[in-house]
Design a protein around this motif. Structure first.
Motif, PDB file in Angstrom:
ATOM      1  N   ALA A 105      23.135 -11.037 -43.517  1.00 44.59           N
ATOM      2  CA  ALA A 105      22.064 -10.464 -42.837  1.00 44.59           C
ATOM      3  C   ALA A 105      21.470  -9.122 -43.323  1.00 44.59           C
ATOM      4  O   ALA A 105      20.404  -8.621 -43.152  1.00 44.59           O
ATOM      5  CB  ALA A 105      22.491 -10.097 -41.399  1.00 44.59           C
ATOM      6  N   ALA A 106      21.969  -8.639 -44.314  1.00 40.68           N
ATOM      7  CA  ALA A 106      21.902  -7.375 -45.017  1.00 40.68           C
ATOM      8  C   ALA A 106      20.974  -7.515 -46.363  1.00 40.68           C
ATOM      9  O   ALA A 106      20.641  -6.712 -46.863  1.00 40.68           O
ATOM     10  CB  ALA A 106      22.892  -6.470 -45.496  1.00 40.68           C
ATOM     11  N   ASN A 107      20.828  -9.028 -46.395  1.00 42.65           N
ATOM     12  CA  ASN A 107      20.049  -9.453 -47.605  1.00 42.65           C
ATOM     13  C   ASN A 107      18.473  -9.345 -47.269  1.00 42.65           C
ATOM     14  O   ASN A 107      18.063 -10.170 -46.513  1.00 42.65           O
ATOM     15  CB  ASN A 107      20.441 -10.689 -48.141  1.00 42.65           C
ATOM     16  CG  ASN A 107      19.841 -11.611 -49.237  1.00 42.65           C
ATOM     17  OD1 ASN A 107      18.680 -11.119 -49.650  1.00 42.65           O
ATOM     18  ND2 ASN A 107      20.497 -12.033 -50.175  1.00 42.65           N
ATOM     19  N   ARG A 111      16.016 -11.908 -44.690  1.00 39.85           N
ATOM     20  CA  ARG A 111      15.317 -11.323 -43.526  1.00 39.85           C
ATOM     21  C   ARG A 111      14.019 -11.690 -43.699  1.00 39.85           C
ATOM     22  O   ARG A 111      13.099 -11.899 -42.734  1.00 39.85           O
ATOM     23  CB  ARG A 111      15.635  -9.828 -43.358  1.00 39.85           C
ATOM     24  CG  ARG A 111      17.066  -9.576 -43.104  1.00 39.85           C
ATOM     25  CD  ARG A 111      17.191  -8.186 -42.765  1.00 39.85           C
ATOM     26  NE  ARG A 111      16.998  -8.033 -41.106  1.00 39.85           N
ATOM     27  CZ  ARG A 111      17.858  -8.530 -40.418  1.00 39.85           C
ATOM     28  NH1 ARG A 111      19.101  -8.761 -40.580  1.00 39.85           N
ATOM     29  NH2 ARG A 111      17.700  -8.602 -38.884  1.00 39.85           N
ATOM     30  N   VAL A 112      13.382 -11.754 -44.778  1.00 40.06           N
ATOM     31  CA  VAL A 112      11.844 -11.975 -44.946  1.00 40.06           C
ATOM     32  C   VAL A 112      11.464 -13.430 -44.348  1.00 40.06           C
ATOM     33  O   VAL A 112      10.891 -13.624 -43.657  1.00 40.06           O
ATOM     34  CB  VAL A 112      11.500 -11.642 -46.420  1.00 40.06           C
ATOM     35  CG1 VAL A 112       9.952 -12.348 -46.492  1.00 40.06           C
ATOM     36  CG2 VAL A 112      11.326 -10.395 -47.051  1.00 40.06           C
ATOM     37  N   SER A 179      20.735  -0.866 -44.909  1.00 39.72           N
ATOM     38  CA  SER A 179      19.386  -0.246 -45.158  1.00 39.72           C
ATOM     39  C   SER A 179      18.147  -0.935 -44.515  1.00 39.72           C
ATOM     40  O   SER A 179      17.190  -0.306 -44.175  1.00 39.72           O
ATOM     41  CB  SER A 179      19.276   0.319 -46.576  1.00 39.72           C
ATOM     42  OG  SER A 179      19.376  -1.051 -47.336  1.00 39.72           O
ATOM     43  N   VAL A 180      18.381  -2.179 -44.381  1.00 39.67           N
ATOM     44  CA  VAL A 180      17.233  -3.000 -43.736  1.00 39.67           C
ATOM     45  C   VAL A 180      17.595  -3.338 -42.544  1.00 39.67           C
ATOM     46  O   VAL A 180      18.292  -3.932 -42.261  1.00 39.67           O
ATOM     47  CB  VAL A 180      16.906  -4.382 -44.564  1.00 39.67           C
ATOM     48  CG1 VAL A 180      16.183  -4.046 -45.858  1.00 39.67           C
ATOM     49  CG2 VAL A 180      18.092  -5.001 -44.966  1.00 39.67           C
ATOM     50  N   SER A 181      16.212  -3.074 -41.628  1.00 35.62           N
ATOM     51  CA  SER A 181      16.560  -3.369 -40.339  1.00 35.62           C
ATOM     52  C   SER A 181      18.036  -3.382 -39.514  1.00 35.62           C
ATOM     53  O   SER A 181      18.610  -4.077 -38.852  1.00 35.62           O
ATOM     54  CB  SER A 181      16.095  -4.742 -40.133  1.00 35.62           C
ATOM     55  OG  SER A 181      14.845  -5.352 -40.819  1.00 35.62           O
ATOM     56  N   PRO A 182      18.595  -2.208 -39.661  1.00 36.38           N
ATOM     57  CA  PRO A 182      19.864  -1.934 -38.928  1.00 36.38           C
ATOM     58  C   PRO A 182      19.702  -1.865 -37.422  1.00 36.38           C
ATOM     59  O   PRO A 182      18.609  -1.709 -36.754  1.00 36.38           O
ATOM     60  CB  PRO A 182      20.318  -0.293 -39.308  1.00 36.38           C
ATOM     61  CG  PRO A 182      18.684   0.153 -39.591  1.00 36.38           C
ATOM     62  CD  PRO A 182      17.768  -0.859 -40.176  1.00 36.38           C
ATOM     63  N   LEU A 183      20.767  -2.224 -36.921  1.00 36.22           N
ATOM     64  CA  LEU A 183      20.865  -2.387 -35.126  1.00 36.22           C
ATOM     65  C   LEU A 183      20.505  -1.006 -34.694  1.00 36.22           C
ATOM     66  O   LEU A 183      21.195  -0.023 -35.265  1.00 36.22           O
ATOM     67  CB  LEU A 183      22.229  -2.871 -35.041  1.00 36.22           C
ATOM     68  CG  LEU A 183      22.410  -2.738 -33.419  1.00 36.22           C
ATOM     69  CD1 LEU A 183      21.549  -3.417 -32.542  1.00 36.22           C
ATOM     70  CD2 LEU A 183      24.070  -3.021 -33.122  1.00 36.22           C
ATOM     71  N   GLU A 184      19.551  -0.781 -33.956  1.00 39.54           N
ATOM     72  CA  GLU A 184      19.311   0.498 -33.484  1.00 39.54           C
ATOM     73  C   GLU A 184      18.602   0.209 -31.936  1.00 39.54           C
ATOM     74  O   GLU A 184      17.949  -0.810 -31.891  1.00 39.54           O
ATOM     75  CB  GLU A 184      18.397   1.306 -34.384  1.00 39.54           C
ATOM     76  CG  GLU A 184      17.151   0.708 -34.925  1.00 39.54           C
ATOM     77  CD  GLU A 184      16.306   1.424 -35.672  1.00 39.54           C
ATOM     78  OE1 GLU A 184      16.841   2.688 -36.080  1.00 39.54           O
ATOM     79  OE2 GLU A 184      15.035   1.001 -36.085  1.00 39.54           O
TER      80      GLU A 184
END
Ligand code: DC
Length: 210
Positions: A105-107, A111-112, A179-184
């Motif tokens: 999921a961090a890739n 994600r794209v 760094s990409v789209s973290p849970l927030e």
């Protein structure tokens, strides 16, 4: 129609985000029945790619290899989860997939691909209930309603006995610090603590926000 009108479908777009064990699937399923609107579990999509990587012997940390896999594997997520014709509904909930999924999921290349599929899924239905980690922040920042579910760490671990408290905490840390789209908590999201609430109460609170 004026230039500022946004094309809206027949159903609301409801984004439900939150950490592991916060109640996203239970609440989205109940909400889906209550409203008669379909739901999409985007976590199952990341899990399906992680499962396919393990199945093919691709290292979950191999960014290029896993991104290429995400582009080529045919995944269907509904009541059952199917990858390249193979029913993996139960397999994707196992500890091996849970341990590998955060790296997948961090890739950004993964994600794209999956975000595009998620937007197509909603466009095809004219709305929907979409659960994940970045739905209100990245995938549908213009959602009609954004919900962020949370619960105490002890309660979330209790809801994930097969994974274990340490593994749940590690996965949440990875999902929140990438760094990409973290849970927030997305801008404008309503935060609901599910620790001591019934599903019915939460569904009523969400419906009242529509
Ligand atoms: O909801 P879940 O625990 O089944 O999700 C599995 C993993 O997928 C989770 O650890 C983080 C990732 N995920 C994500 O990065 N973005 C999403 N929209 C949904 C899940």
């Amino acid at each position: 129609m004026t230039a500022v009108d946004v094309e809206r479908g027949p159903h609301p777009v409801i984004a439900i985000d939150g950490p592991a064990g916060s109640g996203k699937s239970t609440v989205s399923r109940a909400l889906s029945e209550r409203l008669g609107v379909e739901r999409l579990d985007t976590g199952a999509m990341y899990r399906a790619v992680a499962w396919a990587a393990l199945d093919r012997g691709i290292d979950p940390g191999d960014s290029a290899g896993v991104a290429a896999l995400a582009r080529s594997v045919a995944v269907t997520v509904g009541e059952r989860v199917v990858a390249d014709g193979c029913d993996i509904t139960e397999a994707i909930r196992g500890p091996e997939v849970s341990a590998a999924v955060s790296a997948v999921a961090a890739n950004p290349g993964v994600r794209v691909v999956l975000v595009e599929l998620q937007r197509m899924w909603v466009a095809a239905r004219g709305g929907g209930i979409i659960e994940g980690r970045d739905i209100g922040s990245v995938v549908f920042p213009q959602a009609d309603l954004k919900i962020y579910l949370t619960a105490s760490a002890a309660e979330r671990a209790r809801r994930r006995p097969e994974e274990g408290a340490d593994a749940v905490a590690r996965r949440d840390r990875q999902d929140s610090t990438r760094s990409v789209s973290p849970l927030e908590v997305a801008d404008g999201a309503r935060v609901i603590d599910t620790t001591e609430r019934s599903v019915e109460e939460i569904v009523e609170e969400v419906v009242a926000c529509l």
